[in-house]
Design an enzyme around this catalytic site. Structure first.
Site, short mmCIF file in Angstrom:
data_model
loop_
_atom_site.label_atom_id
_atom_site.label_comp_id
_atom_site.label_asym_id
_atom_site.label_seq_id
_atom_site.Cartn_x
_atom_site.Cartn_y
_atom_site.Cartn_z
N ARG A 199 0.80 -1.22 0.00
CA ARG A 199 0.00 0.00 0.00
C ARG A 199 0.84 1.27 0.00
O ARG A 199 0.65 2.15 -0.84
CB ARG A 199 -0.86 -0.01 1.27
N THR A 200 1.76 1.35 0.93
CA THR A 200 2.51 2.61 1.06
C THR A 200 3.34 2.87 -0.19
O THR A 200 3.35 3.97 -0.73
CB THR A 200 3.42 2.55 2.31
N LYS A 209 24.58 -6.16 0.28
CA LYS A 209 26.04 -6.31 0.18
C LYS A 209 26.74 -5.62 1.34
O LYS A 209 27.96 -5.51 1.37
CB LYS A 209 26.53 -5.71 -1.13
N ARG A 225 11.35 3.16 3.39
CA ARG A 225 10.87 2.28 4.47
C ARG A 225 12.02 1.38 4.86
O ARG A 225 12.75 0.88 4.00
CB ARG A 225 9.68 1.44 4.01
N HIS A 230 5.58 6.54 11.30
CA HIS A 230 5.04 6.39 9.95
C HIS A 230 4.24 7.66 9.65
O HIS A 230 3.01 7.63 9.60
CB HIS A 230 4.15 5.15 9.91
#
Lengths: 308, 141
Positions: A51-52, A80, A101, A129
Protein backbone atom coordinates in the site's frame (compact mmCIF):
# COMPACT_ATOMS: atom_id res chain seq x y z
CA UNK A 1 15.76 18.66 8.67
CA UNK A 2 15.51 17.74 5.07
CA UNK A 3 12.18 15.92 4.57
CA UNK A 4 9.61 14.41 6.92
CA UNK A 5 10.74 11.86 9.51
CA UNK A 6 8.33 12.41 12.38
CA UNK A 7 4.82 13.87 12.19
CA UNK A 8 5.71 16.19 15.08
CA UNK A 9 8.06 18.08 12.77
CA UNK A 10 4.95 19.61 11.23
CA UNK A 11 3.11 22.41 12.99
CA UNK A 12 -0.67 22.17 13.01
CA UNK A 13 -0.94 25.01 10.49
CA UNK A 14 1.40 23.10 8.15
CA UNK A 15 -0.80 20.02 8.49
CA UNK A 16 -3.85 22.19 7.75
CA UNK A 17 -2.13 23.48 4.60
CA UNK A 18 -1.31 19.92 3.43
CA UNK A 19 -4.90 18.86 4.01
CA UNK A 20 -6.14 21.91 2.09
CA UNK A 21 -3.88 20.98 -0.84
CA UNK A 22 -5.00 17.33 -0.70
CA UNK A 23 -8.65 18.36 -0.77
CA UNK A 24 -7.94 20.64 -3.72
CA UNK A 25 -6.22 17.74 -5.53
CA UNK A 26 -9.27 15.54 -4.88
CA UNK A 27 -11.54 18.23 -6.34
CA UNK A 28 -9.29 19.27 -9.25
CA UNK A 29 -6.89 16.44 -10.15
CA UNK A 30 -6.22 17.78 -13.67
CA UNK A 31 -4.75 20.96 -12.22
CA UNK A 32 -1.91 18.93 -10.69
CA UNK A 33 -1.36 16.45 -13.53
CA UNK A 34 1.97 17.98 -14.65
CA UNK A 35 3.06 19.65 -11.40
CA UNK A 36 6.08 17.33 -10.99
CA UNK A 37 6.97 16.89 -14.66
CA UNK A 38 10.69 16.12 -14.94
CA UNK A 39 11.01 15.22 -11.23
CA UNK A 40 11.92 11.76 -9.90
CA UNK A 41 10.86 10.02 -6.72
CA UNK A 42 13.08 7.20 -5.42
CA UNK A 43 11.19 4.61 -3.38
CA UNK A 44 13.76 2.83 -1.20
CA UNK A 45 11.83 0.01 0.47
CA UNK A 46 14.13 -2.17 2.57
CA UNK A 47 11.04 -3.97 3.85
CA UNK A 48 8.06 -5.25 1.84
CA UNK A 49 5.04 -2.99 1.52
CA UNK A 50 2.22 -2.85 -0.95
CA UNK A 51 0.00 0.00 0.00
CA UNK A 52 2.51 2.61 1.06
CA UNK A 53 4.89 2.02 -1.85
CA UNK A 54 2.13 1.92 -4.46
CA UNK A 55 0.45 5.01 -3.05
CA UNK A 56 3.75 6.92 -3.18
CA UNK A 57 4.32 5.75 -6.74
CA UNK A 58 0.74 6.51 -7.81
CA UNK A 59 1.05 9.94 -6.16
CA UNK A 60 4.18 10.79 -8.15
CA UNK A 61 2.73 9.49 -11.42
CA UNK A 62 -0.44 11.54 -10.92
CA UNK A 63 1.73 14.61 -10.45
CA UNK A 64 3.37 13.91 -13.82
CA UNK A 65 6.69 12.76 -12.28
CA UNK A 66 8.74 9.57 -12.53
CA UNK A 67 9.56 6.82 -10.05
CA UNK A 68 12.60 4.59 -9.51
CA UNK A 69 13.66 2.37 -6.63
CA UNK A 70 13.49 -1.09 -5.09
CA UNK A 71 10.91 -2.92 -3.05
CA UNK A 72 12.97 -5.22 -0.84
CA UNK A 73 16.39 -5.12 0.80
CA UNK A 74 17.56 -8.18 -1.14
CA UNK A 75 17.48 -6.20 -4.39
CA UNK A 76 19.46 -3.27 -2.97
CA UNK A 77 23.11 -2.76 -2.10
CA UNK A 78 22.26 -3.09 1.59
CA UNK A 79 22.34 -6.85 0.99
CA UNK A 80 26.04 -6.31 0.18
CA UNK A 81 26.53 -4.43 3.42
CA UNK A 82 26.12 -0.86 2.21
CA UNK A 83 25.12 1.64 4.90
CA UNK A 84 21.91 3.65 4.75
CA UNK A 85 23.97 6.85 4.58
CA UNK A 86 25.90 5.67 1.52
CA UNK A 87 22.75 4.46 -0.21
CA UNK A 88 20.97 7.81 0.12
CA UNK A 89 24.05 9.78 -0.83
CA UNK A 90 24.17 7.91 -4.13
CA UNK A 91 20.41 7.97 -4.72
CA UNK A 92 20.49 11.74 -4.17
CA UNK A 93 22.41 12.00 -7.45
CA UNK A 94 19.61 10.22 -9.32
CA UNK A 95 16.38 11.43 -7.72
CA UNK A 96 14.80 14.67 -6.48
CA UNK A 97 13.07 13.16 -3.44
CA UNK A 98 13.25 9.87 -1.53
CA UNK A 99 10.58 7.80 0.23
CA UNK A 100 12.21 5.24 2.52
CA UNK A 101 10.87 2.28 4.47
CA UNK A 102 13.29 0.37 6.67
CA UNK A 103 12.83 -2.34 9.31
CA UNK A 104 15.25 -0.64 11.71
CA UNK A 105 14.05 2.26 13.82
CA UNK A 106 15.76 5.55 13.00
CA UNK A 107 17.07 4.53 9.56
CA UNK A 108 15.18 7.32 7.73
CA UNK A 109 16.56 9.85 10.22
CA UNK A 110 20.09 8.66 9.42
CA UNK A 111 19.18 9.03 5.73
CA UNK A 112 17.78 12.55 6.19
CA UNK A 113 20.90 13.65 8.06
CA UNK A 114 23.06 12.62 5.09
CA UNK A 115 20.82 13.19 2.08
CA UNK A 116 21.05 16.10 -0.30
CA UNK A 117 17.39 15.66 -1.28
CA UNK A 118 14.28 15.49 0.94
CA UNK A 119 13.69 12.11 2.65
CA UNK A 120 10.20 10.97 3.59
CA UNK A 121 9.96 8.31 6.29
CA UNK A 122 7.63 5.68 4.83
CA UNK A 123 7.81 3.62 8.04
CA UNK A 124 10.78 2.67 10.24
CA UNK A 125 10.10 -0.58 12.07
CA UNK A 126 7.60 -0.11 14.88
CA UNK A 127 8.59 3.51 15.31
CA UNK A 128 7.18 6.26 13.06
CA UNK A 129 5.04 6.39 9.95
CA UNK A 130 4.23 10.07 9.40
CA UNK A 131 2.56 9.78 5.99
CA UNK A 132 0.14 7.23 7.41
CA UNK A 133 -0.65 9.77 10.11
CA UNK A 134 -1.23 12.46 7.50
CA UNK A 135 -3.52 9.98 5.73
CA UNK A 136 -5.38 9.37 8.99
CA UNK A 137 -5.69 13.09 9.66
CA UNK A 138 -7.04 13.78 6.16
CA UNK A 139 -9.59 10.99 6.70
CA UNK A 140 -10.65 12.34 10.10
CA UNK A 141 -10.96 15.85 8.67
CA UNK A 142 -13.06 14.64 5.75
CA UNK A 143 -15.27 12.36 7.87
CA UNK A 144 -15.62 14.39 11.08
CA UNK A 145 -14.74 17.90 9.94
CA UNK A 146 -12.56 18.53 13.01
CA UNK A 147 -9.63 17.25 15.09
CA UNK A 148 -10.81 18.51 18.48
CA UNK A 149 -13.52 17.24 20.85
CA UNK A 150 -13.14 13.63 19.71
CA UNK A 151 -13.00 10.35 21.61
CA UNK A 152 -10.59 8.15 19.73
CA UNK A 153 -10.39 4.41 20.37
CA UNK A 154 -7.15 2.71 19.30
CA UNK A 155 -7.39 -1.07 19.31
CA UNK A 156 -5.02 -4.00 18.83
CA UNK A 157 -1.26 -3.83 18.72
CA UNK A 158 -0.48 -0.54 20.42
CA UNK A 159 3.10 -1.57 21.22
CA UNK A 160 4.55 -2.09 17.75
CA UNK A 161 1.80 -0.25 15.84
CA UNK A 162 3.76 2.74 14.63
CA UNK A 163 0.69 4.35 13.09
CA UNK A 164 -0.84 4.45 16.54
CA UNK A 165 2.14 6.22 18.11
CA UNK A 166 2.26 8.88 15.44
CA UNK A 167 -1.51 9.44 15.47
CA UNK A 168 -1.57 9.87 19.26
CA UNK A 169 1.23 12.44 19.05
CA UNK A 170 -0.49 14.34 16.26
CA UNK A 171 -3.96 14.41 17.84
CA UNK A 172 -2.58 15.32 21.28
CA UNK A 173 -2.10 18.85 20.04
CA UNK A 174 -5.83 19.46 19.67
CA UNK A 175 -8.30 20.38 22.41
CA UNK A 176 -10.47 17.86 24.26
CA UNK A 177 -9.24 14.75 22.52
CA UNK A 178 -9.67 11.64 24.64
CA UNK A 179 -7.92 8.36 23.86
CA UNK A 180 -9.26 4.92 24.73
CA UNK A 181 -6.37 2.50 24.37
CA UNK A 182 -7.62 -1.03 23.86
CA UNK A 183 -4.99 -3.78 23.74
CA UNK A 184 -3.85 -7.02 25.33
CA UNK A 185 -1.51 -6.59 28.30
CA UNK A 186 1.51 -7.60 26.18
CA UNK A 187 0.83 -5.00 23.48
CA UNK A 188 0.14 -1.82 25.46
CA UNK A 189 1.57 1.49 24.24
CA UNK A 190 5.30 2.04 24.88
CA UNK A 191 6.29 4.08 27.92
CA UNK A 192 7.62 6.97 25.83
CA UNK A 193 4.17 7.55 24.35
CA UNK A 194 2.42 7.18 27.70
CA UNK A 195 4.85 9.37 29.66
CA UNK A 196 6.10 11.93 27.20
CA UNK A 197 3.04 12.47 25.03
CA UNK A 198 -0.04 11.63 27.09
CA UNK A 199 0.97 12.27 30.70
CA UNK A 200 3.30 15.17 29.95
CA UNK A 201 0.56 17.03 28.05
CA UNK A 202 -2.23 16.09 30.47
CA UNK A 203 -4.15 14.28 27.78
CA UNK A 204 -7.25 12.38 28.87
CA UNK A 205 -6.71 8.63 28.26
CA UNK A 206 -7.77 5.23 29.57
CA UNK A 207 -6.18 1.84 28.97
CA UNK A 208 -8.53 -1.12 28.76
CA UNK A 209 -8.74 -4.71 27.51
CA UNK A 210 -12.45 -4.47 26.65
CA UNK A 211 -13.39 -3.26 23.16
CA UNK A 212 -17.14 -3.78 23.55
CA UNK A 213 -17.36 -1.78 26.78
CA UNK A 214 -15.51 1.12 25.18
CA UNK A 215 -17.55 1.11 21.94
CA UNK A 216 -20.51 3.42 22.83
CA UNK A 217 -18.38 6.48 23.65
CA UNK A 218 -16.14 6.38 20.57
CA UNK A 219 -16.23 8.90 17.70
CA UNK A 220 -13.38 7.10 15.95
CA UNK A 221 -12.32 3.46 16.23
CA UNK A 222 -8.83 2.86 14.85
CA UNK A 223 -8.22 -0.89 14.46
CA UNK A 224 -4.73 -2.29 13.95
CA UNK A 225 -3.25 -5.62 12.93
CA UNK A 226 -1.00 -7.65 15.21
CA UNK A 227 2.10 -7.68 13.01
CA UNK A 228 3.93 -10.98 12.70
CA UNK A 229 7.11 -9.25 11.48
CA UNK A 230 7.50 -7.33 14.76
CA UNK A 231 7.79 -10.47 16.90
CA UNK A 232 11.06 -12.26 17.60
CA UNK A 233 9.02 -15.19 18.93
CA UNK A 234 6.39 -16.85 16.68
CA UNK A 235 4.57 -18.35 19.69
CA UNK A 236 3.87 -14.88 21.10
CA UNK A 237 2.46 -13.79 17.74
CA UNK A 238 0.12 -16.79 17.50
CA UNK A 239 -1.11 -16.27 21.05
CA UNK A 240 -1.94 -12.59 20.47
CA UNK A 241 -3.01 -12.33 16.85
CA UNK A 242 -6.72 -12.89 17.43
CA UNK A 243 -7.08 -10.67 20.48
CA UNK A 244 -9.64 -8.34 18.90
CA UNK A 245 -11.96 -8.93 15.98
CA UNK A 246 -14.47 -6.22 15.02
CA UNK A 247 -17.77 -7.69 13.83
CA UNK A 248 -21.16 -6.26 12.83
CA UNK A 249 -22.81 -7.29 16.18
CA UNK A 250 -20.06 -5.49 18.11
CA UNK A 251 -20.88 -2.30 16.20
CA UNK A 252 -24.50 -2.33 17.41
CA UNK A 253 -23.68 -0.30 20.50
CA UNK A 254 -21.55 2.19 18.56
CA UNK A 255 -22.55 5.75 17.61
CA UNK A 256 -24.29 6.11 14.27
CA UNK A 257 -21.56 8.44 13.03
CA UNK A 258 -18.64 6.35 14.28
CA UNK A 259 -15.71 6.35 11.87
CA UNK A 260 -13.98 2.93 11.71
CA UNK A 261 -10.41 3.26 10.48
CA UNK A 262 -7.57 0.81 9.83
CA UNK A 263 -4.16 1.49 8.24
CA UNK A 264 -4.51 -1.79 6.29
CA UNK A 265 -3.62 -4.49 5.43
CA UNK A 266 -6.05 -6.29 7.68
CA UNK A 267 -5.86 -9.97 8.40
CA UNK A 268 -8.95 -10.87 10.41
CA UNK A 269 -9.29 -8.05 12.91
CA UNK A 270 -12.21 -6.56 10.97
CA UNK A 271 -14.79 -9.06 9.69
CA UNK A 272 -15.44 -8.68 5.96
CA UNK A 273 -19.15 -7.96 6.46
CA UNK A 274 -18.25 -4.77 8.35
CA UNK A 275 -17.11 -3.38 4.96
CA UNK A 276 -20.76 -2.79 4.01
CA UNK A 277 -21.47 -0.71 7.10
CA UNK A 278 -21.47 3.01 6.25
CA UNK A 279 -19.25 3.60 9.29
CA UNK A 280 -16.39 1.64 7.66
CA UNK A 281 -13.93 4.28 6.41
CA UNK A 282 -10.75 2.23 5.91
CA UNK A 283 -10.89 1.93 2.14
CA UNK A 284 -11.58 5.66 1.80
CA UNK A 285 -8.63 6.12 4.14
CA UNK A 286 -6.35 4.14 1.81
CA UNK A 287 -7.50 6.27 -1.10
CA UNK A 288 -6.81 9.45 0.88
CA UNK A 289 -3.22 8.23 1.35
CA UNK A 290 -2.41 8.92 -2.27
CA UNK A 291 -3.77 12.47 -2.17
CA UNK A 292 -1.99 13.51 1.01
CA UNK A 293 1.29 12.05 -0.32
CA UNK A 294 0.81 14.12 -3.47
CA UNK A 295 0.40 17.21 -1.29
CA UNK A 296 3.51 16.30 0.73
CA UNK A 297 5.68 15.68 -2.34
CA UNK A 298 4.65 19.09 -3.69
CA UNK A 299 5.47 20.78 -0.39
CA UNK A 300 8.89 19.13 -0.01
CA UNK A 301 9.83 19.89 -3.60
CA UNK A 302 8.72 23.48 -3.10
CA UNK A 303 6.24 23.31 -5.96
CA UNK A 304 3.22 25.57 -5.74
CA UNK A 305 0.25 24.98 -7.98
CA UNK A 306 -1.94 28.00 -8.53
CA UNK A 307 -4.92 27.69 -6.19
CA UNK A 308 -7.30 29.35 -8.68
CA UNK B 1 47.24 12.19 54.26
CA UNK B 2 48.34 15.41 52.58
CA UNK B 3 47.21 16.34 49.09
CA UNK B 4 49.21 19.30 47.90
CA UNK B 5 47.33 22.35 46.67
CA UNK B 6 47.21 22.75 42.90
CA UNK B 7 49.21 25.50 41.24
CA UNK B 8 47.97 24.79 37.74
CA UNK B 9 45.20 22.30 37.00
CA UNK B 10 41.56 21.39 37.54
CA UNK B 11 39.52 20.52 40.61
CA UNK B 12 36.28 18.57 40.25
CA UNK B 13 34.38 19.24 43.45
CA UNK B 14 30.96 18.24 44.79
CA UNK B 15 31.06 14.86 43.07
CA UNK B 16 28.32 12.63 44.44
CA UNK B 17 30.02 10.34 46.97
CA UNK B 18 31.01 7.08 45.29
CA UNK B 19 31.11 8.38 41.71
CA UNK B 20 34.74 9.54 41.57
CA UNK B 21 36.08 6.25 40.20
CA UNK B 22 33.41 6.13 37.48
CA UNK B 23 34.39 9.65 36.42
CA UNK B 24 38.09 8.74 36.56
CA UNK B 25 37.47 5.89 34.12
CA UNK B 26 35.06 7.70 31.78
CA UNK B 27 37.33 10.74 31.44
CA UNK B 28 40.30 8.37 30.85
CA UNK B 29 42.28 10.08 33.60
CA UNK B 30 44.36 6.88 33.88
CA UNK B 31 46.05 7.86 30.62
CA UNK B 32 47.45 11.11 32.07
CA UNK B 33 51.09 11.35 33.14
CA UNK B 34 50.45 14.11 35.69
CA UNK B 35 49.39 13.65 39.31
CA UNK B 36 45.70 12.89 39.81
CA UNK B 37 44.28 12.77 43.32
CA UNK B 38 40.99 11.11 44.13
CA UNK B 39 39.45 11.98 47.46
CA UNK B 40 36.52 9.80 48.44
CA UNK B 41 33.86 10.44 51.05
CA UNK B 42 35.16 13.84 52.11
CA UNK B 43 32.98 15.70 54.63
CA UNK B 44 30.67 18.24 53.03
CA UNK B 45 28.35 20.69 54.76
CA UNK B 46 26.07 20.76 51.74
CA UNK B 47 26.15 17.10 50.71
CA UNK B 48 27.12 15.19 53.85
CA UNK B 49 29.79 13.36 51.90
CA UNK B 50 31.31 14.05 48.54
CA UNK B 51 34.15 12.97 46.28
CA UNK B 52 36.79 15.29 44.82
CA UNK B 53 39.22 14.79 41.93
CA UNK B 54 42.29 16.99 41.54
CA UNK B 55 44.12 16.99 38.23
CA UNK B 56 47.54 18.63 38.42
CA UNK B 57 47.56 19.79 34.81
CA UNK B 58 45.26 21.61 32.39
CA UNK B 59 43.46 19.15 30.13
CA UNK B 60 40.47 19.34 27.78
CA UNK B 61 37.51 18.09 29.78
CA UNK B 62 34.36 16.82 28.09
CA UNK B 63 31.94 18.88 30.17
CA UNK B 64 28.92 17.28 28.45
CA UNK B 65 29.97 13.84 29.65
CA UNK B 66 30.67 15.19 33.11
CA UNK B 67 27.34 17.03 33.23
CA UNK B 68 25.54 13.90 32.12
CA UNK B 69 27.13 11.69 34.79
CA UNK B 70 26.83 14.11 37.68
CA UNK B 71 25.36 17.57 36.95
CA UNK B 72 26.07 18.78 40.51
CA UNK B 73 29.84 18.84 39.99
CA UNK B 74 31.73 22.16 40.22
CA UNK B 75 34.73 22.49 37.95
CA UNK B 76 37.43 24.92 39.13
CA UNK B 77 40.22 25.92 36.77
CA UNK B 78 43.34 26.80 38.79
CA UNK B 79 46.06 29.02 37.38
CA UNK B 80 49.12 30.20 39.33
CA UNK B 81 47.52 28.93 42.51
CA UNK B 82 44.31 30.95 42.04
CA UNK B 83 40.84 29.97 40.86
CA UNK B 84 40.66 31.43 37.38
CA UNK B 85 37.25 30.06 36.49
CA UNK B 86 34.49 28.11 38.20
CA UNK B 87 31.95 26.22 36.11
CA UNK B 88 28.63 24.86 37.33
CA UNK B 89 27.50 21.97 35.19
CA UNK B 90 24.05 21.05 33.98
CA UNK B 91 22.55 18.14 32.09
CA UNK B 92 23.72 18.52 28.48
CA UNK B 93 21.14 18.65 25.69
CA UNK B 94 22.90 15.80 23.84
CA UNK B 95 25.56 13.21 24.58
CA UNK B 96 27.41 11.31 21.89
CA UNK B 97 28.93 7.86 22.38
CA UNK B 98 28.46 7.98 26.13
CA UNK B 99 25.36 5.79 26.30
CA UNK B 100 24.90 2.75 24.04
CA UNK B 101 21.44 2.12 22.61
CA UNK B 102 20.42 -1.40 23.61
CA UNK B 103 17.30 -1.60 21.42
CA UNK B 104 17.84 -4.49 18.96
CA UNK B 105 15.40 -2.79 16.56
CA UNK B 106 17.43 0.45 16.44
CA UNK B 107 19.47 1.25 13.32
CA UNK B 108 22.55 1.53 15.56
CA UNK B 109 22.29 -2.22 16.23
CA UNK B 110 23.23 -3.00 12.62
CA UNK B 111 25.26 0.01 11.51
CA UNK B 112 28.28 -0.10 13.79
CA UNK B 113 29.87 3.16 12.62
CA UNK B 114 26.88 5.33 13.61
CA UNK B 115 27.43 7.48 16.69
CA UNK B 116 25.13 6.63 19.60
CA UNK B 117 23.44 9.97 20.29
CA UNK B 118 21.05 10.51 23.17
CA UNK B 119 18.97 13.64 23.67
CA UNK B 120 17.58 15.12 26.89
CA UNK B 121 13.80 14.89 26.60
CA UNK B 122 12.81 15.66 30.19
CA UNK B 123 15.20 17.90 32.12
CA UNK B 124 13.20 17.64 35.34
CA UNK B 125 13.44 13.85 35.43
CA UNK B 126 16.79 13.67 33.62
CA UNK B 127 15.41 11.43 30.87
CA UNK B 128 17.59 10.80 27.81
CA UNK B 129 16.35 9.05 24.66
CA UNK B 130 18.10 7.69 21.60
CA UNK B 131 17.64 10.17 18.73
CA UNK B 132 17.04 7.31 16.29
CA UNK B 133 14.55 5.03 18.05
CA UNK B 134 13.55 7.10 21.14
CA UNK B 135 14.46 4.29 23.52
CA UNK B 136 14.97 5.62 27.03
CA UNK B 137 18.49 5.40 28.45
CA UNK B 138 18.85 3.30 31.57
CA UNK B 139 19.89 5.06 34.78
CA UNK B 140 22.84 7.37 34.43
CA UNK B 141 26.27 6.05 35.50
Amino acid sequence: MNGLIDIMQLRTDEIDALIKTANDIIGNPQKYAQACAGKKLATLFFEPSTRTRLSFEAAMYELGGHVLGFSEAASSSSSKGESVADTVTVVGYYADIIAMRHPKEGAPLVAAMKSSVPVINAGDGGHNHPTQTLTDLLTIQREKGRFDHLTVGLCGDLKFGRTVHSLISALSRYEKVKFVLISPEELVIPDYVRQEVLQKNNIDFVETRDLEAAMPELDILYMTRVQRERFFNEADYIRLKDSYVLTVPKLQSAKSDLCVMHPLPRVNEIAVDVDDDPRACYFKQAQNGKYIRMALILKLLGIEVDAQ
Amino acid sequence: MIVNPITNGIVLDHITAGKAMDIYKILHLDSLNCTVAIIKNADSKKMGHKDIIKIFEHIDLNLDVLGYIDPGITVSIIKDGKVKDRLHLELPQRVTNVIKCKNPRCITSVEQELPHVFQLTDREKGVYRCIYCETKAKNRV
